[in-house]
Design a protein around this motif. Sequence first.
Motif, PDB file in Angstrom:
ATOM      1  N   ILE A  21       0.779  -0.993  -0.089  1.00  0.00           N
ATOM      2  CA  ILE A  21      -0.029   0.040   0.119  1.00  0.00           C
ATOM      3  C   ILE A  21       0.813   1.291  -0.108  1.00  0.00           C
ATOM      4  O   ILE A  21       1.828   1.221   0.784  1.00  0.00           O
ATOM      5  CB  ILE A  21      -1.062   0.059   1.239  1.00  0.00           C
ATOM      6  N   LEU A  22       0.580   2.245  -0.912  1.00  0.00           N
ATOM      7  CA  LEU A  22       1.334   3.443  -0.955  1.00  0.00           C
ATOM      8  C   LEU A  22       0.366   4.420  -0.431  1.00  0.00           C
ATOM      9  O   LEU A  22      -0.832   4.456  -0.705  1.00  0.00           O
ATOM     10  CB  LEU A  22       1.637   3.942  -2.663  1.00  0.00           C
ATOM     11  N   ALA A  23       0.707   4.955   0.715  1.00  0.00           N
ATOM     12  CA  ALA A  23       0.048   5.761   1.388  1.00  0.00           C
ATOM     13  C   ALA A  23       0.328   7.420   1.360  1.00  0.00           C
ATOM     14  O   ALA A  23       1.568   7.724   1.077  1.00  0.00           O
ATOM     15  CB  ALA A  23      -0.077   5.537   3.084  1.00  0.00           C
ATOM     16  N   SER A  24      -0.552   8.163   1.745  1.00  0.00           N
ATOM     17  CA  SER A  24      -0.118   9.780   1.990  1.00  0.00           C
ATOM     18  C   SER A  24       0.794   9.855   3.052  1.00  0.00           C
ATOM     19  O   SER A  24       0.646   9.287   4.170  1.00  0.00           O
ATOM     20  CB  SER A  24      -1.300  10.337   2.103  1.00  0.00           C
ATOM     21  N   GLY A  25       1.629  10.862   2.851  1.00  0.00           N
ATOM     22  CA  GLY A  25       2.521  11.373   3.965  1.00  0.00           C
ATOM     23  C   GLY A  25       1.558  11.903   5.257  1.00  0.00           C
ATOM     24  O   GLY A  25       0.733  12.617   4.915  1.00  0.00           O
ATOM     25  N   GLY A  26       1.625  11.144   6.294  1.00  0.00           N
ATOM     26  CA  GLY A  26       0.888  11.726   7.672  1.00  0.00           C
ATOM     27  C   GLY A  26       0.009  10.653   8.179  1.00  0.00           C
ATOM     28  O   GLY A  26      -0.392  10.854   9.068  1.00  0.00           O
TER      29      GLY A  26
END
Length: 417
Positions: free
Chosen positions: A332-337
């Motif tokens: 999974i590529l997730a948003s920073g934060g």
Amino acid sequence: MKVLIVGSGGREHTLAWKVSQSLLVDKVYAAPGNGGMADIAQCVDIKDTDIKGLREFAQKEGIDLTVVGPETPLVAGIADEFQKYGLRVFGPNAEAALLEGSKVFSKEFMKRNGIPTGDFKVFEDFDEAMEQVDAFGFPVVIKADGLAAGKGVIIAKDRQEAEGALKEIMIERKFGSAGDRVLVEEFLTGTEMTILCFVDASTMVPMESARDYKRIFDDDKGPNTGGMGTFSPNDVYTPEIKREFRTRIMLPMREALKKEGIEYRGVLYFGLMVTGGGIKVLEFNCRFGDPETQVILPRLESDLVEIMNSVVDGRLSKQQICWSDKSCVCIILASGGYPGSYKKELLIEGLEQAEGEETFVFHAGTKKEQGKYYTNGGRVMGVTALGADREKARTKAYAAAGKVRFEGMQYRRDIAK
Ligand code: AMP
Ligand code: GLY
């Protein structure tokens, strides 16, 4: 057939992808869908919780089968509503979905039917819960009863953390009425495993096994998320464990549902812990897992829509279901934060280079505007690859993940290691 997929996450993109490969299907719709689903389905702007709106759309458009991805509409009764109007729907009714909708209901159901699960107590009063929490020893697991988007589970390592968690749920009411009742549970140790089953009134058929990674950082550090990666098959699912799952958990569950007159139809998700004292159920979900679906459906060789039709028509026992021996890994590529606050609307690049032979990008929090994709959620996408074994699948998935770029992008480096 016209098929409507309800939902907008990575699970729903994977469902739409698999459904669109079916020879039975002429057209796929997604409500509300996401940037990736827009490439293979017609996205319609109806929220997944707008049950009446979805039902009216299905009637107007002549939808032949509606597949419900997320738990919220199922617990709220979307299947009941569709059935009332004679529409075909894949997913359990509200009564059956309570196995996920109320963790207290689910634990009590297991207890009275002899399904192996950890010890627990139910509390409605903060002082009483505090008085008895020590009896479990530490760490102890504290859960809000109702739906809390995976965030209502706290593993407290000492009394102080337990007090903090109980306060948040019962006094500050962080999860609203989902915290009216609280479960305090024995902490189980072992290896986690997910088994999804296709279920109709008389039959349960397990799919291939999977493993989910819930924490945000490598080595299972940091807070829980919706899931940061998965792989399938899960190596703890040996032939012995498979037998034990079947005889001690799945078949008793099938009998228990029958005995209690609950007609379950759809997918039942078994969240399991393989402990020294046998397999125990951590939780049920009333739907496909996210991101388990992303690694299970690429391994399905049979026609998913044919299987779903069998479930809806109650002839699952006669349905053949074939699986590939390959391994599958999803990063999974997730948003920073994430899982805290994060930016949205960031341009995503490198998607075309990431996709390849048996390598898929399943979108979750994305949207498409004028041919470009932008971030639109915490979990942005799942980069998924099939391979002859887990290591090969893993290498391919990470190579593909490395080609995608957006500002602040984060992902775990230890999925399927
Ligand atoms: P749940 O939503 O109930 O599956 O809980 C989320 C995660 O918390 C699980 O996947 C486990 O990692 C962990 N968990 C839940 N219940 C327990 C338990 N009784 N013992 C140990 N870990 C647990
Ligand atoms: N992967 C966990 C879930 O779908 O709830």
